[in-house]
Design a protein around this motif. Structure first.
Motif, PDB file in Angstrom:
ATOM      1  N   LEU A  21       0.934  -1.323   0.056  1.00 53.77           N
ATOM      2  CA  LEU A  21      -0.102  -0.086   0.140  1.00 53.77           C
ATOM      3  C   LEU A  21       0.827   1.144   0.073  1.00 53.77           C
ATOM      4  O   LEU A  21       0.679   2.321  -0.759  1.00 53.77           O
ATOM      5  N   ILE A  22       2.007   1.356   0.756  1.00 54.81           N
ATOM      6  CA  ILE A  22       2.877   2.352   0.723  1.00 54.81           C
ATOM      7  C   ILE A  22       3.362   2.647  -0.733  1.00 54.81           C
ATOM      8  O   ILE A  22       3.445   3.664  -0.768  1.00 54.81           O
ATOM      9  N   CYS A  25       0.860   4.030  -2.874  1.00 53.70           N
ATOM     10  CA  CYS A  25       0.713   5.475  -2.443  1.00 53.70           C
ATOM     11  C   CYS A  25       1.758   6.277  -3.238  1.00 53.70           C
ATOM     12  O   CYS A  25       1.428   7.423  -3.488  1.00 53.70           O
ATOM     13  N   ALA A  26       2.979   5.699  -2.743  1.00 53.88           N
ATOM     14  CA  ALA A  26       4.176   6.222  -3.434  1.00 53.88           C
ATOM     15  C   ALA A  26       3.994   6.750  -4.930  1.00 53.88           C
ATOM     16  O   ALA A  26       4.306   7.806  -5.290  1.00 53.88           O
ATOM     17  N   PHE A  28       1.363   6.602  -6.636  1.00 53.80           N
ATOM     18  CA  PHE A  28       0.266   7.252  -7.235  1.00 53.80           C
ATOM     19  C   PHE A  28       0.667   8.813  -7.018  1.00 53.80           C
ATOM     20  O   PHE A  28       0.417   9.710  -7.531  1.00 53.80           O
ATOM     21  N   LEU A  29       1.451   9.188  -5.966  1.00 49.57           N
ATOM     22  CA  LEU A  29       1.661  10.565  -5.463  1.00 49.57           C
ATOM     23  C   LEU A  29       2.661  10.900  -6.404  1.00 49.57           C
ATOM     24  O   LEU A  29       2.590  12.040  -6.846  1.00 49.57           O
ATOM     25  N   THR A  32       0.864  11.797  -9.877  1.00 46.97           N
ATOM     26  CA  THR A  32       0.256  12.838  -9.690  1.00 46.97           C
ATOM     27  C   THR A  32       0.824  14.079  -9.739  1.00 46.97           C
ATOM     28  O   THR A  32       0.625  15.052 -10.421  1.00 46.97           O
TER      29      THR A  32
END
Length: 274
Positions: A21-22, A25-26, A28-29, A32
């Protein structure tokens, strides 16, 4: 022992899921952020290109404003008039100044900036031509502050001459008797200077009333181009040009119009392409 092994496996699974998940998220961030960064760069590039396009359009319009067809027509008629009178010396002088002015218009229109000395040369050449055309009904003064470094101070081209032309054609032309234009170049400091263009014509208030019922005049067009160009120059951070125009009758018992411009260059010499 079996239960302990299961607990350890569960912890490993949970930690693996958390790690995944980390990572997600990394990713994705990062994606983005990268997309937003690219979008911002693209928007800045488009804005810059649009500003450059607008600047080129304004420079072309400014050149057209300077190349007033009435001025060109009147100048050629005046040359023809002196030739017909067999005043060879005067016609040759007129033609020489007119030819030089045309070359200056086209040469300076391609530059981002010109020296104050070159601007003064163009203005003097233009005013000499107008004096020949108006003969004894027109005079001018060019006053240069001795503290002004005319070689190392610069200004955008195609700014001052249309203002001077408006002063002559829409101020002095409608005045009874002899008219005069005064242009003062005044030093402020090592990086900025002031130009004051003053005429003793009918004044901008009366000039606006005279043109109110007419279609868009050359004056209105060149004034719009000037205001747009000064705004764009300021937005580009290359120049900061303060501009004011005042009817002399508003502050004194004299008639005429006074235009004041304060030039402050925003970039060093190395920031320009030559």
């Amino acid at each position: 022992m079996l239960e302990t092994g299961l607990n350890i496996n569960n912890v490993v699974v949970i930690l693996s899921v958390i790690a995944l998940l980390i990572v997600l998220c990394a990713v994705f961030l990062f994606t983005t952020f990268n997309n937003r960064k690219n979008k911002l760069i693209q928007e800045q590039l488009e804005t810059k290109l649009n500003n450059q396009k607008r600047q080129h359009e304004l420079e072309l319009n400014a050149l057209r404003a300077q190349m007033n067809p009435h001025f060109v027509h009147n100048s050629l008629n005046a040359i023809q008039y002196y030739i017909q009178l067999n005043e060879v010396e005067k016609s040759e002088d007129y033609l020489s100044k007119f030819s030089k002015l045309m070359r200056q218009f086209f040469e300076y229109s391609r530059k981002e900036r010109i020296s104050v000395a070159h601007e003064i040369s163009l203005l003097k050449n233009y005013l000499d031509i107008e004096k020949l055309r108006f003969e004894d009904d027109f005079d001018f003064q060019l006053n240069i502050d001795k503290a002004l470094d005319t070689q190392d101070l610069f200004l955008p081209p195609m700014i001052l001459q249309p203002i001077v032309e408006n002063a002559i054609n829409h101020g002095i032309f409608h005045k009874k008797g002899k008219g005069e234009v005064s242009i003062d170049f005044v030093s402020i400091n090592d990086y900025s200077f002031k130009v004051e263009i003053t005429d003793d014509g009918i004044g901008i208030n009366k000039s606006k009333l005279m043109n109110a019922k007419k279609k868009q005049t050359h004056t209105e067009h060149s004034s719009f181009v000037l205001e747009e160009r000064l705004t764009l120059l300021k937005d580009s951070k290359h120049w900061d040009v303060a501009f004011t125009i005042q009817d002399c009758a508003d502050t004194s018992d004299k008639t005429g119009t006074k235009v004041t411009l304060i030039f402050k260059e925003g970039l060093n010499e190395d920031d320009y392409d030559h």
